[in-house]
Motif scaffolding. Structure first.
Motif, PDB file in Angstrom:
ATOM      1  N   LYS A 131       0.838  -1.197   0.000  1.00  0.00           N
ATOM      2  CA  LYS A 131       0.000   0.000   0.000  1.00  0.00           C
ATOM      3  C   LYS A 131       0.873   1.248   0.000  1.00  0.00           C
ATOM      4  O   LYS A 131       1.796   1.367   0.810  1.00  0.00           O
ATOM      5  CB  LYS A 131      -0.909  -0.014   1.237  1.00  0.00           C
ATOM      6  N   GLN A 132       0.605   2.179  -0.901  1.00  0.00           N
ATOM      7  CA  GLN A 132       1.406   3.391  -0.977  1.00  0.00           C
ATOM      8  C   GLN A 132       1.269   4.205   0.305  1.00  0.00           C
ATOM      9  O   GLN A 132       0.162   4.472   0.761  1.00  0.00           O
ATOM     10  CB  GLN A 132       0.993   4.243  -2.184  1.00  0.00           C
ATOM     11  N   ASN A 133       2.391   4.590   0.879  1.00  0.00           N
ATOM     12  CA  ASN A 133       2.432   5.347   2.140  1.00  0.00           C
ATOM     13  C   ASN A 133       1.758   4.602   3.293  1.00  0.00           C
ATOM     14  O   ASN A 133       1.363   5.212   4.292  1.00  0.00           O
ATOM     15  CB  ASN A 133       1.797   6.734   1.974  1.00  0.00           C
ATOM     16  N   GLY A 134       1.631   3.287   3.148  1.00  0.00           N
ATOM     17  CA  GLY A 134       0.971   2.488   4.176  1.00  0.00           C
ATOM     18  C   GLY A 134       1.872   2.237   5.380  1.00  0.00           C
ATOM     19  O   GLY A 134       3.050   2.622   5.412  1.00  0.00           O
ATOM     20  N   SER A 135       1.314   1.566   6.363  1.00  0.00           N
ATOM     21  CA  SER A 135       2.006   1.290   7.615  1.00  0.00           C
ATOM     22  C   SER A 135       2.774  -0.028   7.539  1.00  0.00           C
ATOM     23  O   SER A 135       2.262  -1.026   7.020  1.00  0.00           O
ATOM     24  CB  SER A 135       0.986   1.239   8.761  1.00  0.00           C
ATOM     25  N   GLU A 169       6.846   1.644  14.178  1.00  0.00           N
ATOM     26  CA  GLU A 169       6.014   1.729  12.978  1.00  0.00           C
ATOM     27  C   GLU A 169       6.564   2.768  12.014  1.00  0.00           C
ATOM     28  O   GLU A 169       6.924   3.873  12.406  1.00  0.00           O
ATOM     29  CB  GLU A 169       4.576   2.104  13.357  1.00  0.00           C
ATOM     30  N   MET A 170       6.615   2.407  10.727  1.00  0.00           N
ATOM     31  CA  MET A 170       6.982   3.331   9.653  1.00  0.00           C
ATOM     32  C   MET A 170       5.776   3.538   8.744  1.00  0.00           C
ATOM     33  O   MET A 170       5.095   2.567   8.399  1.00  0.00           O
ATOM     34  CB  MET A 170       8.132   2.768   8.818  1.00  0.00           C
ATOM     35  N   LYS A 171       5.511   4.780   8.348  1.00  0.00           N
ATOM     36  CA  LYS A 171       4.433   5.022   7.399  1.00  0.00           C
ATOM     37  C   LYS A 171       4.585   6.395   6.756  1.00  0.00           C
ATOM     38  O   LYS A 171       5.538   7.122   7.034  1.00  0.00           O
ATOM     39  CB  LYS A 171       3.069   4.880   8.078  1.00  0.00           C
ATOM     40  N   GLY A 172       3.605   6.758   5.921  1.00  0.00           N
ATOM     41  CA  GLY A 172       3.722   8.009   5.180  1.00  0.00           C
ATOM     42  C   GLY A 172       4.730   7.845   4.051  1.00  0.00           C
ATOM     43  O   GLY A 172       4.938   6.747   3.528  1.00  0.00           O
ATOM     44  N   GLU A 173       5.402   8.919   3.693  1.00  0.00           N
ATOM     45  CA  GLU A 173       6.302   8.897   2.548  1.00  0.00           C
ATOM     46  C   GLU A 173       7.716   8.442   2.908  1.00  0.00           C
ATOM     47  O   GLU A 173       8.674   8.670   2.149  1.00  0.00           O
ATOM     48  CB  GLU A 173       6.353  10.288   1.898  1.00  0.00           C
ATOM     49  N   ILE A 174       7.887   7.772   4.039  1.00  0.00           N
ATOM     50  CA  ILE A 174       9.208   7.372   4.504  1.00  0.00           C
ATOM     51  C   ILE A 174       9.952   6.499   3.495  1.00  0.00           C
ATOM     52  O   ILE A 174      11.152   6.685   3.271  1.00  0.00           O
ATOM     53  CB  ILE A 174       9.111   6.662   5.879  1.00  0.00           C
ATOM     54  N   PHE A 197       4.859  -6.415   9.968  1.00  0.00           N
ATOM     55  CA  PHE A 197       3.472  -6.538   9.524  1.00  0.00           C
ATOM     56  C   PHE A 197       3.204  -5.489   8.456  1.00  0.00           C
ATOM     57  O   PHE A 197       3.531  -4.306   8.628  1.00  0.00           O
ATOM     58  CB  PHE A 197       2.525  -6.370  10.712  1.00  0.00           C
ATOM     59  N   ARG A 198       2.575  -5.912   7.350  1.00  0.00           N
ATOM     60  CA  ARG A 198       2.454  -5.070   6.174  1.00  0.00           C
ATOM     61  C   ARG A 198       1.046  -5.053   5.602  1.00  0.00           C
ATOM     62  O   ARG A 198       0.200  -5.855   5.992  1.00  0.00           O
ATOM     63  CB  ARG A 198       3.425  -5.582   5.088  1.00  0.00           C
ATOM     64  N   GLN A 199       0.843  -4.150   4.633  1.00  0.00           N
ATOM     65  CA  GLN A 199      -0.449  -3.980   3.975  1.00  0.00           C
ATOM     66  C   GLN A 199      -0.264  -4.197   2.470  1.00  0.00           C
ATOM     67  O   GLN A 199       0.239  -3.331   1.759  1.00  0.00           O
ATOM     68  CB  GLN A 199      -0.998  -2.581   4.266  1.00  0.00           C
ATOM     69  N   ILE A 200      -0.652  -5.391   1.998  1.00  0.00           N
ATOM     70  CA  ILE A 200      -0.551  -5.741   0.590  1.00  0.00           C
ATOM     71  C   ILE A 200      -1.820  -5.295  -0.132  1.00  0.00           C
ATOM     72  O   ILE A 200      -2.928  -5.550   0.336  1.00  0.00           O
ATOM     73  CB  ILE A 200      -0.358  -7.254   0.420  1.00  0.00           C
ATOM     74  N   VAL A 201      -1.662  -4.656  -1.277  1.00  0.00           N
ATOM     75  CA  VAL A 201      -2.831  -4.201  -2.039  1.00  0.00           C
ATOM     76  C   VAL A 201      -2.900  -4.795  -3.440  1.00  0.00           C
ATOM     77  O   VAL A 201      -3.935  -4.728  -4.104  1.00  0.00           O
ATOM     78  CB  VAL A 201      -2.869  -2.666  -2.127  1.00  0.00           C
TER      79      VAL A 201
END
Length: 202
Positions: A131-135, A169-174, A197-201
């Motif tokens: 997921k773009q800019n996801g957690s 946690e890393m997220k946003g445009e990192i 742990f990730r968010q696959i889209v």
């Protein structure tokens, strides 16, 4: 710049710009962390990681596994990986992490570093399936290891010493602007397990 506090504000962004890092500190005490570490060590289907570098097929000492809601496919370093179905301990940990971050995750990459002689070079988690800019939530068990962040253009560095039971946690445009790594060290002689742990889209 090295970050250290005895108490942590989970809402604080530890990055100065171009992304977000939230540090939750220990979400498990030392006894709980040891129990989870032992469970993960025996119940994860660990396999040596494989990468292709400059056309050469390399099998690493570090072991990995990937789990998810579905048999997701991901192409990483020219090697296709397929997610395994969740096991009980990972589902329990996922639920705890989601409660802390307020996010929902559908996959998890597990890494087993046998000692400080195994690490991870500078990289960004920017696979097109994510997921773009996801957690991405990173949960550590076992040996304390250094986690470094480096801005891609400004070269500013930030470091955490991640202790067993701690969550970051890393997220946003990192992932667009920062790289991260687990540097090798001869000072660490015992294993570390890291769950991301990730968010696959896709």
């Amino acid at each position: 710049m090295k970050l250290f506090e005895t108490e942590f504000d989970a809402s604080k962004n530890w990055l100065p710009y171009n992304g977000t890092v939230h540090f939750f500190g220990g979400i498990f005490n030392s006894e709980e962390s040891q129990i989870k570490y032992t469970q993960l060590l025996s119940e994860i289907e660990w396999k040596n990681d494989e990468v292709i570098i400059y056309g050469k097929h390399i099998v690493t000492k570090r072991k990995t596994a990937w789990y998810g809601n579905k048999p997701y496919k991901m192409l990483y370093s020219k090697i296709e990986r397929i997610a395994l179905p969740w096991n009980k301990v990972l589902l329990e940990l996922k639920e705890k992490v989601e409660a802390k971050t307020g996010e929902v995750y559908n996959s998890c990459i597990c890494n087993l570093y046998h000692s400080g002689e195994e690490g991870m070079s500078w990289h960004a988690d920017d696979e097109k399936e994510l997921k773009q800019n996801g957690s991405i939530a990173s949960l550590s068990f076992g040996a304390t290891r250094k986690f470094d962040l480096k801005h891609k253009t400004l070269k500013e560095k930030i470091s955490f010493n991640l202790v067993s039971g701690e969550l970051l946690e890393m997220k946003g445009e990192i992932q667009e602007h920062w790289l991260h790594s687990i540097p090798k060290t001869k000072k660490v002689l015992t294993p570390r397990i890291n769950l991301t742990f990730r968010q696959i889209v896709k």
